[in-house]
Design a protein around this motif. Structure first.
Motif, short mmCIF file in Angstrom:
data_model
loop_
_atom_site.label_atom_id
_atom_site.label_comp_id
_atom_site.label_asym_id
_atom_site.label_seq_id
_atom_site.Cartn_x
_atom_site.Cartn_y
_atom_site.Cartn_z
N PHE A 8 0.79 -1.05 0.02
CA PHE A 8 -0.01 -0.11 -0.18
C PHE A 8 0.79 1.33 -0.05
O PHE A 8 0.14 2.26 -0.03
N LEU A 12 6.58 0.75 2.55
CA LEU A 12 6.51 -0.71 2.94
C LEU A 12 7.15 -1.77 1.94
O LEU A 12 7.40 -2.92 2.35
N LEU A 15 9.50 -4.54 2.52
CA LEU A 15 8.92 -5.79 3.11
C LEU A 15 8.89 -7.05 2.19
O LEU A 15 8.55 -8.06 2.61
N TYR A 16 8.81 -6.51 0.82
CA TYR A 16 8.32 -7.50 -0.07
C TYR A 16 9.53 -7.99 -1.16
O TYR A 16 10.51 -7.11 -1.38
N GLU A 171 -2.97 -13.55 -2.31
CA GLU A 171 -1.90 -14.14 -1.24
C GLU A 171 -1.91 -13.47 0.14
O GLU A 171 -1.49 -14.12 1.09
N ASP A 173 -3.45 -10.18 3.05
CA ASP A 173 -4.59 -9.61 3.48
C ASP A 173 -5.07 -8.37 2.83
O ASP A 173 -6.19 -8.12 2.33
N ILE A 176 -7.04 -9.56 -0.05
CA ILE A 176 -8.36 -9.72 0.22
C ILE A 176 -9.23 -8.86 0.46
O ILE A 176 -10.42 -8.79 0.02
N PHE B 8 -1.85 1.69 9.19
CA PHE B 8 -1.92 0.30 9.12
C PHE B 8 -0.57 -0.53 9.59
O PHE B 8 -0.92 -1.70 9.48
N SER B 9 0.17 0.02 9.88
CA SER B 9 1.42 -0.71 10.31
C SER B 9 2.38 0.38 11.22
O SER B 9 2.71 1.69 10.83
N LYS B 148 3.38 -5.31 7.73
CA LYS B 148 2.25 -5.40 6.63
C LYS B 148 0.95 -5.30 7.27
O LYS B 148 0.63 -5.75 8.21
N PHE B 149 0.04 -4.77 6.44
CA PHE B 149 -1.64 -4.69 6.59
C PHE B 149 -2.02 -6.13 7.06
O PHE B 149 -1.66 -7.11 6.44
N ASN B 150 -2.76 -5.98 7.95
CA ASN B 150 -3.61 -7.49 7.98
C ASN B 150 -4.97 -7.16 8.32
O ASN B 150 -5.44 -6.04 8.85
N LEU B 151 -5.62 -8.06 8.05
CA LEU B 151 -7.35 -8.00 7.74
C LEU B 151 -7.86 -7.86 9.16
O LEU B 151 -8.78 -7.06 9.22
N GLU B 152 -7.68 -8.61 10.32
CA GLU B 152 -8.19 -8.72 11.52
C GLU B 152 -8.22 -7.19 12.06
O GLU B 152 -9.01 -6.55 12.71
N ALA B 196 -7.95 -14.96 5.62
CA ALA B 196 -6.87 -14.06 5.94
C ALA B 196 -5.69 -15.04 6.23
O ALA B 196 -5.67 -15.94 6.58
N SER B 197 -4.61 -14.41 5.61
CA SER B 197 -3.39 -15.16 6.04
C SER B 197 -3.09 -15.63 7.50
O SER B 197 -2.64 -16.40 7.81
N HIS B 198 -3.37 -14.46 8.44
CA HIS B 198 -2.92 -14.91 9.68
C HIS B 198 -4.00 -15.78 10.30
O HIS B 198 -3.43 -16.78 11.00
#
Lengths: 237, 237
Positions: A8, A12, A15-16, A171, A173, A176, B8-9, B148-152, B196-198
């Motif tokens: 985003f 960041l 990190l990839y 892949e 979040d 998604i 987000f991070s 990284k961004f996470n969904l929850e 979600a990945s987590h």
């Protein structure tokens, strides 16, 4: 299935792992939309410059120069960052040098990828078709706004994840989340984006017609691709 | 109206001005959910530690120690990162020292805020009520996953933006996006988060019941607040 993920912010991207991937750089308002418009209207190549000074030096090499800072055309530049300026074909056959606040940074920070594309709504389907011909994982690199998440880049990312769902699995979040958000809001991009901080900034510059262009789907059938630090159009693959 | 925004991070928190704001730190799976569960079940205070070694030294000062790395209880620790461990009241009256992969970092990086709260679904409404009593701008600081961004965490942020909409205006694009996403997906958090990945990582640890707890709304009426680098429960405001 290949994989698809979203970063985003250029802040960041470290990190990839970009290796082996197609990175799609996106700066919807307005850098990458303008790049696609320029390539589709006869600009032969685009050099992206790190700053205004570097861009100015390109003028002596015969390049048209386009530059903005904070949404306004920079002093001494022939072009700002409006995609509409190219649509008349007036600049056909020219080379262009361009610098923008966020988009150029995201492109330069994408080096290390297998391929770098430029994403925009007006050539979304072409980009989908190109990617599906390549069988590689995809990372969408949103230029964001001064390092922060922005709505228009993220919604494009969601649209691309959605359009690639038959070939690429979400892949991470971010992919998604943005796919789901695009499913909800994609039918009225303009209405939803009118709430966005960046759209509000653009409204102050009287560029409502720029916004309309930047969120119009599939006007062009070319792909914007960075090769040897130069952005060119790819029309057949 | 006050303003509300989302970071987000922890890797982006330097872009935000925390002064004068309430920062709500959120690490839904599972650090902040576990902190709220512990405080609601008789833990008198929680020290958050930067690493496992610092946490271990607290044992000699009479603290229970809780620590995990990558979702698994750390060696030599009495507790891992499961909120369920506290629900029996077994640890009532104890002080707790805790370190986690992402949550502790987000708390330490929130210093400079006017107030720091801990966000979790099981006390969402209490947090809303507390914030609305304070008349301050809010920044939601998502712990994310390894930067990284996470969904929850993001969905909790969306739920909080939504719940505060009568008092706080979405200030940035992240708040607009996550409010919309929560409106779409909030009715079936478990189903959506299962992608979600987590969540997939947590499934590998057989902690489905932890997940159920972490996404249950409004079990508790206290607020988790950091004061003098110590997390305590606030029950009246």
């Amino acid at each position: 299935m290949q994989q698809i993920e979203i970063c985003f912010s250029p802040e960041l991207i470290h990190l990839y792992d970009l290796r082996g991937k197609i990175v799609v750089v996106v700066d919807i308002f307005r850098a990458t939309s303008t790049m696609v418009a320029a390539l589709a209207n006869g600009i032969t190549e685009i050099k992206t410059c790190a700053d205004l000074d570097e861009c100015r030096t390109m003028a002596s090499q015969g390049y048209l120069i386009a530059g903005e800072r904070n949404g306004i055309k920079a002093e001494g530049f022939q072009l700002g960052n409006s995609p509409l300026a190219y649509l008349t074909g007036e600049y056909e056959g020219n080379q262009l040098a361009m610098t923008t606040t966020n988009g150029t940074l995201a492109i330069s920070k994408s080096s290390g990828a297998d391929e770098i594309l430029i994403g925009a709504f007006p050539n979304l389907q072409a980009t989908v078709s190109y990617i599906q011909s390549r069988k590689k994982d995809v990372l969408i690199h949103c230029a964001g706004w001064k390092g922060k998440f922005n709505l228009e880049d993220s919604l494009y990312a969601g649209a691309l994840v959605k359009a690639l769902e038959t070939s690429h699995e979400a892949e991470d979040d971010g992919a998604i989340a943005m796919k789901s958000l695009y499913e909800k809001e994609g039918h009225d991009l303009k209405g939803f984006l009118s709430q966005a901080s960046h759209a509000k900034r653009l409204q102050n510059h009287n560029i409502d017609s720029d916004i309309d262009f930047c969120i119009t789907l599939d006007l062009f059938t070319l792909v914007g691709k960075v090769e040897n630090e130069t952005l060119i159009a790819v029309e057949n693959w």
